[in-house]
Motif scaffolding. Structure first.
Motif, mmCIF file in Angstrom:
data_model
loop_
_atom_site.group_PDB
_atom_site.id
_atom_site.type_symbol
_atom_site.label_atom_id
_atom_site.label_comp_id
_atom_site.label_asym_id
_atom_site.label_seq_id
_atom_site.Cartn_x
_atom_site.Cartn_y
_atom_site.Cartn_z
ATOM 1 N N TYR A 196 4.376 -1.958 4.662
ATOM 2 C CA TYR A 196 3.818 -1.801 3.323
ATOM 3 C C TYR A 196 2.609 -2.713 3.155
ATOM 4 O O TYR A 196 2.499 -3.724 3.855
ATOM 5 C CB TYR A 196 4.880 -2.131 2.278
ATOM 6 C CG TYR A 196 6.010 -1.136 2.277
ATOM 7 C CD1 TYR A 196 5.935 0.012 1.507
ATOM 8 C CD2 TYR A 196 7.130 -1.331 3.067
ATOM 9 C CE1 TYR A 196 6.954 0.936 1.508
ATOM 10 C CE2 TYR A 196 8.166 -0.412 3.083
ATOM 11 C CZ TYR A 196 8.066 0.723 2.290
ATOM 12 O OH TYR A 196 9.077 1.641 2.301
ATOM 13 N N PRO A 197 1.717 -2.362 2.204
ATOM 14 C CA PRO A 197 0.487 -3.147 2.050
ATOM 15 C C PRO A 197 0.729 -4.655 1.926
ATOM 16 O O PRO A 197 -0.043 -5.435 2.454
ATOM 17 C CB PRO A 197 -0.121 -2.587 0.765
ATOM 18 C CG PRO A 197 0.348 -1.185 0.724
ATOM 19 C CD PRO A 197 1.715 -1.184 1.335
ATOM 20 N N PHE A 198 1.800 -5.057 1.233
ATOM 21 C CA PHE A 198 1.962 -6.495 1.024
ATOM 22 C C PHE A 198 2.257 -7.242 2.321
ATOM 23 O O PHE A 198 2.223 -8.459 2.364
ATOM 24 C CB PHE A 198 3.048 -6.770 -0.026
ATOM 25 C CG PHE A 198 4.458 -6.553 0.466
ATOM 26 C CD1 PHE A 198 5.196 -7.615 0.954
ATOM 27 C CD2 PHE A 198 5.032 -5.291 0.426
ATOM 28 C CE1 PHE A 198 6.494 -7.412 1.402
ATOM 29 C CE2 PHE A 198 6.313 -5.079 0.879
ATOM 30 C CZ PHE A 198 7.052 -6.153 1.365
ATOM 31 N N GLN A 199 2.545 -6.509 3.387
ATOM 32 C CA GLN A 199 2.796 -7.164 4.669
ATOM 33 C C GLN A 199 1.517 -7.325 5.487
ATOM 34 O O GLN A 199 1.567 -7.795 6.611
ATOM 35 C CB GLN A 199 3.839 -6.366 5.460
ATOM 36 C CG GLN A 199 5.194 -6.363 4.772
ATOM 37 C CD GLN A 199 6.152 -5.343 5.359
ATOM 38 O OE1 GLN A 199 5.908 -4.144 5.319
ATOM 39 N NE2 GLN A 199 7.247 -5.809 5.911
ATOM 40 N N PHE A 200 0.379 -6.944 4.903
ATOM 41 C CA PHE A 200 -0.900 -7.049 5.606
ATOM 42 C C PHE A 200 -1.761 -8.130 4.969
ATOM 43 O O PHE A 200 -1.685 -8.363 3.770
ATOM 44 C CB PHE A 200 -1.647 -5.717 5.515
ATOM 45 C CG PHE A 200 -1.085 -4.626 6.384
ATOM 46 C CD1 PHE A 200 -1.775 -4.168 7.478
ATOM 47 C CD2 PHE A 200 0.152 -4.061 6.100
ATOM 48 C CE1 PHE A 200 -1.266 -3.165 8.288
ATOM 49 C CE2 PHE A 200 0.673 -3.060 6.897
ATOM 50 C CZ PHE A 200 -0.042 -2.615 7.997
ATOM 51 N N SER A 201 -2.612 -8.746 5.777
ATOM 52 C CA SER A 201 -3.584 -9.696 5.225
ATOM 53 C C SER A 201 -4.718 -8.901 4.580
ATOM 54 O O SER A 201 -4.839 -7.692 4.781
ATOM 55 C CB SER A 201 -4.139 -10.558 6.346
ATOM 56 O OG SER A 201 -4.906 -9.754 7.212
ATOM 57 N N PRO A 234 9.562 -1.727 -2.061
ATOM 58 C CA PRO A 234 9.787 -2.420 -0.791
ATOM 59 C C PRO A 234 9.546 -3.921 -0.889
ATOM 60 O O PRO A 234 10.104 -4.677 -0.103
ATOM 61 C CB PRO A 234 8.765 -1.772 0.148
ATOM 62 C CG PRO A 234 7.710 -1.227 -0.746
ATOM 63 C CD PRO A 234 8.428 -0.804 -1.991
ATOM 64 N N ARG A 235 8.704 -4.354 -1.835
ATOM 65 C CA ARG A 235 8.421 -5.789 -1.928
ATOM 66 C C ARG A 235 9.685 -6.563 -2.229
ATOM 67 O O ARG A 235 9.886 -7.672 -1.772
ATOM 68 C CB ARG A 235 7.378 -6.055 -3.023
ATOM 69 C CG ARG A 235 5.985 -5.662 -2.592
ATOM 70 C CD ARG A 235 5.052 -5.620 -3.768
ATOM 71 N NE ARG A 235 5.424 -4.552 -4.686
ATOM 72 C CZ ARG A 235 4.683 -4.186 -5.711
ATOM 73 N NH1 ARG A 235 3.561 -4.789 -5.960
ATOM 74 N NH2 ARG A 235 5.073 -3.205 -6.502
ATOM 75 N N ILE A 236 10.579 -5.975 -3.038
ATOM 76 C CA ILE A 236 11.832 -6.642 -3.367
ATOM 77 C C ILE A 236 12.778 -6.555 -2.182
ATOM 78 O O ILE A 236 13.389 -7.538 -1.778
ATOM 79 C CB ILE A 236 12.457 -5.983 -4.613
ATOM 80 C CG1 ILE A 236 11.568 -6.241 -5.817
ATOM 81 C CG2 ILE A 236 13.869 -6.502 -4.832
ATOM 82 C CD1 ILE A 236 11.994 -5.520 -7.051
ATOM 83 N N ARG A 237 12.860 -5.368 -1.610
ATOM 84 C CA ARG A 237 13.813 -5.156 -0.525
ATOM 85 C C ARG A 237 13.481 -6.027 0.680
ATOM 86 O O ARG A 237 14.313 -6.800 1.148
ATOM 87 C CB ARG A 237 13.752 -3.675 -0.139
ATOM 88 C CG ARG A 237 14.738 -3.290 0.916
ATOM 89 C CD ARG A 237 14.524 -1.860 1.393
ATOM 90 N NE ARG A 237 13.733 -1.042 0.498
ATOM 91 C CZ ARG A 237 12.766 -0.247 0.929
ATOM 92 N NH1 ARG A 237 12.446 -0.197 2.203
ATOM 93 N NH2 ARG A 237 12.104 0.492 0.079
#
Ligand SMILES: Nc1ncnc2c1ncn2[C@@H]1O[C@H](COP(=O)(O)OP(=O)(O)OP(=O)(O)O)[C@@H](O)[C@H]1O
Ligand SMILES: [Mg+2]
Lengths: 352, 316
Positions: free
Chosen positions: A157-162, B308-311
């Motif tokens: 998901y986007p939040f896992q990218f810099s 997904p941010r929570i999971r």
């Protein structure tokens, strides 16, 4: 403009006027913008925040907000006037012919959708590709924009990218439909300096590989030098100077371009940065005459009264300032800027 | 996701334990004797008290209370409303009409709210939006029993379409359901309005977001962009309104059940408090808390499923 160039023009914006209805009144954000994009070149649009750069490209993409109106003007592409297209007709242009890279990769991606799916979905939904083919293509694109370990990254998901990696994903999305024009709206503004350079490199690389024509928006003239073949300087909804990169950098004619060049940070010298006095004008009632005149040290009386036309300097170089009128007093650019340009020129020669 | 679920589960059990203890101490410390029945001889009364451990100190009683619940689902016996009957059985006998009423109110409220909220957002500031917003204000600010009374008047008296009261002797589920239609609608209006209001706000915000613009520049149609990118994203915060909504329905149910003479849990709770049937009151409080906690649990889990941010964030 030379006849040989005209044939190569792929996109043409002609006298575009866009305004917004707001509670405060009519905001005249774009006032008579004219420029063209030729096959295989990069055209930059440079200007301060609020000068109307994003509005111009939103008009090209047909994604202006509902309170905006295109008052007049044409955007010619592939024998069509984009300002007259219906929403349906635009679906064959967006993504497939013209791709767009956004300013802020943080908010441009859907936070709760896997990046792989965000790349694939347009291929599946609007190009009717099979899921398998789309996935294959998405993985190739991710590799092409320099994302390592694509199989694993595909399902993240986007939040896992810099920030830099996210911008690469946004670029992959823009390339998914294999467009021939790529519009970059301040693609590196939200990134830190080291990442910036790499993203710019990437854009140059894919431009070469895919034979793209690029419209590059920025407020940072420093970025323009490494990217653009031609530069349009925009102020208060108008293009005030246009020319090749060399012309605008080495022989700037408009006092606003002087000011922009003077305020450009220079890493090699420690000289104090010049900052442009004042703020851009209120676009609800733009001043008569040259909109920059109130902030302009070199303004003539006529600058406050009558709008300057674009004066021709060379076949490719034009600027809208009364200083270029044959009867105007001779005004030179500031000394500090002259030495600065001299330095840039030497460096440019040194690099070659 | 497993870790996240387990952690939520653990938190739920701990909360449940605290609530159980609080209900016990608060209700049982109230200055009302458990037996105050003049018809029962004092000796027998004392015998009964001994059997229920009422003669022992409070914390010993607390121990028996917990042990009974955990080992054999024993919540004690009703002493006043249904003398001698196991509290657990009293509750079971009352569950069905209440559950049908509350469950179907929810089932009605969610899609109604989603549809109204979506229409309002897409037709922003046009007449459908204005009409919906007007109704929303009314449905949120007027308590459900008022709607109950109005519906009862309109559809059982003016236009007798539905039965006035709950049909306790209904021979089929359909017949019972028919007698519950009006209270279900009355209870659903408020929650539907709440969902509509939140969804409208959320949708309008996502409709203006950059990623929706990006979705359109990819070449998606406006409908595709809205369905794929605006809708699911707007549901995240909506999940949060579920918690107050369900407790709201249950709260409203206390009164609505009286208006329509529904022999449910709500009426029972009020009565048990009034007459001081302590074991029953404690058990009912635990029951209501359990429902709320399970709701919160389900909402938390669905959060994880939607966002997904929570999971994934929770697994680190
Ligand atoms: N939706 C809108 N409603 C009203 N005015 C708007 C709207 N969008 C843009 N404007 C106005 O249009 C003008 C130009 O905005 P634009 O976004 O094109 O600036 P920009 O050159 O892209 O600046 P930046 O470098 O900050 O991105 C601004 O004065 C802005 O206030
Ligand atoms: Mg912008």
């Amino acid at each position: 403009m030379a006849e040989r160039d005209k044939r190569d023009v792929i996109l043409q914006v002609k006298d575009l006027n866009v305004s917004f209805r707001t509670y405060g009144g009519i905001v005249r954000a774009v006032r008579g913008v004219t420029f063209d994009l030729r096959r295989g070149e990069t055209v930059a649009i440079v200007g301060e925040s609020g000068s109307g750069k994003s509005v111009t490209i939103k008009a090209i993409m047909g994604i202006l907000p509902s309170n905006a109106t295109i008052e007049s003007g044409e955007i010619l592409y592939g024998g069509m006037d984009l300002t007259k297209l219906t929403e349906e007709e635009f679906h064959n242009i967006r993504g497939k012919r013209i791709g767009l890279i956004f300013q802020d990769p943080l908010s441009a991606l859907n936070p709760i959708m896997k990046v792989g799916n965000q790349i694939m979905e347009a291929l599946i939904l609007s190009q009717k590709m099979s899921k398998k083919a789309a996935r294959q293509r998405a993985l190739e694109l991710m590799e092409a924009v320099g994302i390592p370990d694509v199989e694993r990254r595909f399902n993240q998901y986007p939040f896992q990218f810099s920030g830099g990696m996210r911008q690469r994903i946004v670029i992959a999305i823009a390339l998914a439909g294999d467009p021939e024009i790529l519009i970059c709206d301040e693609p590196t503004t939200a990134l830190d300096v080291t990442v910036q350079a790499r993203i710019l490199e990437l854009i140059n690389k894919i431009k070469e590989e895919r034979h793209l024509s690029v419209i590059f928006i920025t407020h940072d003239l420093g970025v323009v030098a490494t990217m653009a073949d031609r530069v349009n300087v925009m102020y208060a909804g108008k293009i005030v100077e246009t020319g090749t990169s060399e012309e605008v950098f080495f022989e700037p004619a408009h006092p606003y371009t002087w000011a922009l060049l003077s305020s450009m940070p220079d890493l090699e010298t420690k000289e104090r940065l010049f900052s442009i006095p004042g703020t851009p004008p209120n676009m609800i009632s733009p001043p008569p005459g040259d909109a920059f005149s109130v902030r302009n040290r070199y303004a003539l009386r006529i600058d406050f009264e009558k709008e300057p036309p674009l004066f021709k300097i060379t076949d490719t170089h034009y600027a809208a300032t009364w200083l270029l009128h044959p009867k105007a007093p001779r005004v030179e650019m500031p000394e500090a800027l002259k030495t600065r340009i001299e330095r840039m020129r030497r460096r440019a020669v040194g690099n070659e | 996701m497993l870790k996240y679920t387990l952690r939520r589960w653990g938190a739920m059990m701990l909360t449940m334990f605290i609530i159980m203890s609080l209900s016990f101490w608060i209700i049982r410390l109230m200055p009302q004797s458990i037996f105050e029945n003049p018809e029962v001889a004092p000796e027998i009364q004392r015998l009964l008290e001994a059997e229920m451990h009422l003669d022992k100190p409070m914390w010993v009683q607390y121990y028996y209370f917990l042990r009974g619940i955990i080992t054999e689902r024993d919540f004690g016996r009703s002493v006043k409303l249904r003398p001698g009957m196991e509290v657990f059985k009293v509750i079971v006998s009352r569950i069905k009409p209440s559950m049908v009423l509350n469950f179907f109110s929810l089932i009605l409220a969610i899609p109604a709210g989603i549809i109204l909220g979506t229409i309002a957002a897409l037709q922003r500031n046009k007449w459908p939006d204005n009409l919906i917003s007007f109704l929303v204000v009314i449905f949120i600010s007027v308590p459900s029993f008022v709607f109950g009374a109005v519906l009862q008047y309109l559809f059982t008296f003016k236009f007798p379409i539905f039965p006035t009261l709950y049909n306790a002797s209904a021979s089929s589920f359909r017949e019972m359901f028919r007698s519950l239609t009006l209270p279900i609608i009355a209870l659903a209006l408020g929650p539907a309005a709440t969902i509509a209001r939140y969804l409208r706000g959320e949708l309008i915000e996502t409709l203006n977001s950059e990623f929706l613009l990006l979705a359109r520049t990819k070449g998606l149609t406006r409908t595709q962009a809205v369905v794929r990118h605006a809708f699911r994203n707007s549901l995240v915060p909506i999940a949060n309104t579920m918690i107050p909504m369900i407790t709201g329905i249950m709260g409203g149910s206390l009164v609505i059940e009286r208006i329509f003479a529904v022999p449910g849990m709500g009426g029972q709770l009020v009565e048990s408090i009034v007459v001081g049937d302590h074991f029953l009151t404690v058990a009912l409080l635990i029951w209501y808390s359990a429902i709320s906690l399970i709701t919160i649990f389900i909402v938390d889990i669905s959060y994880g499923l939607i966002d997904p941010r929570i999971r994934i964030g929770g697994e680190k």
